[in-house]
Design a protein around this motif. Sequence first.
Motif, short mmCIF file in Angstrom:
data_model
loop_
_atom_site.label_atom_id
_atom_site.label_comp_id
_atom_site.label_asym_id
_atom_site.label_seq_id
_atom_site.Cartn_x
_atom_site.Cartn_y
_atom_site.Cartn_z
N GLU A 134 -49.52 -29.05 -11.89
CA GLU A 134 -49.22 -27.90 -12.74
C GLU A 134 -48.80 -28.29 -14.14
N LYS A 135 -48.01 -29.35 -14.29
CA LYS A 135 -47.44 -29.71 -15.59
C LYS A 135 -48.38 -30.54 -16.47
N VAL A 136 -49.57 -30.86 -15.97
CA VAL A 136 -50.50 -31.72 -16.71
C VAL A 136 -51.64 -30.87 -17.26
N SER A 137 -51.88 -30.96 -18.58
CA SER A 137 -52.97 -30.19 -19.19
C SER A 137 -54.32 -30.80 -18.85
N GLN A 312 -47.31 -36.10 -13.80
CA GLN A 312 -46.50 -34.96 -13.42
C GLN A 312 -45.01 -35.26 -13.58
N GLN A 313 -44.64 -36.49 -13.32
CA GLN A 313 -43.24 -36.92 -13.45
C GLN A 313 -42.83 -37.22 -14.88
N GLY A 314 -43.81 -37.21 -15.79
CA GLY A 314 -43.52 -37.50 -17.19
C GLY A 314 -43.40 -38.98 -17.50
#
Length: 350
Positions: A134-137, A312-314
């Motif tokens: 979800e957090k990755v474009s 995802q974990q940055g």
Amino acid sequence: MAAVVCRRCLSRTWLSRTAGQAVGRHYRAAVCAELKQPLAIKEVAPRPVRPHEVRVDVHFCGVNFADLLVCRGQYQKKPPVPFTPGLEFSGTVLETGPDVSSVKEGDRVIGTTNFNAMAEECITDQKTVWKVPEKVSLQEAAVLPVSYGTALLALEHRVRIQPGETVLVTAAAGATGLAVIDVATNVLQAKVIAAAGSDEKCKLAMQRGAQFSVNYTEGSLREAVKKLVGDRGVHAAIDMVGGEVFLQALRSLAWEGRILVLGFAGGNIASLPTNLLLLKNVSAMGMAWDSYKDRNFPVFYGSLASALQYCQQGRLRPYVGRVFKLEEVNDAFLHVLQRKSTGKVLLSLK
């Protein structure tokens, strides 16, 4: 993806022609209708998906040197013309075959193909499709397959980098070089000496996480590395240049150091002086990421699963150097050919 060929061997035809729009139906694709000629943008009729396949609405496609080579007939794989190049993509699932259970319509995905991704749609096996967190474009995710798949397998599986070790990375400002720096520093907690061919590229490598940088066009790479780490040398070297740069990297290794060959961007393949392996008890090895798809699929699949998890974990920061439109595909090829590119070059299909 390693390409064993000199860039100078590519025809200057790429310099004078641009992609043209052809009239047709269904979806647009960059088509190689004749080897050693510029690509054309054509309308392509879709084919049905097979039971195990996935049809994807492509948002971004990576531009790799292998794409230039396959369009010249100089790559190890030689698809029959006409064909559409493109090894990696990101997008959303349009349709799945009846045997597909890993993804569903509407899922955001990345994937790899056997040269058909430079198009508004592509079809690939469900085994080579990964769901994007979800957090990755989708633009960020499009950088991952070839560059980060290679970097993770190189550092974790082949060279087995340990926390605190020092890694020398050549061609450090390229897509794979920056991915290696990212993984080495932010995942494996290693130190990186970035070697590149200009001050600008060295600066970028430092901005992306390298602790030190060396411009290997301004003198001996070995001597520059020695000034940074002393006589002890580096624990490992990841080389994508070949020729004299490879030999200098080899001579920069510490006792029981490891050197891994990923490509030959400089156009020359060095002859290995095996006495150097003996004197320092060092190891020399090679790696072609895509060969793991057939020979060790769990390792191949896991490299991208890990890359997505780290994103995802940055912990990873994929770098996009330039984005071209599909109609500008020949300009994108020329950008890579002339070694102007830093980081990942992408085509945008939207």
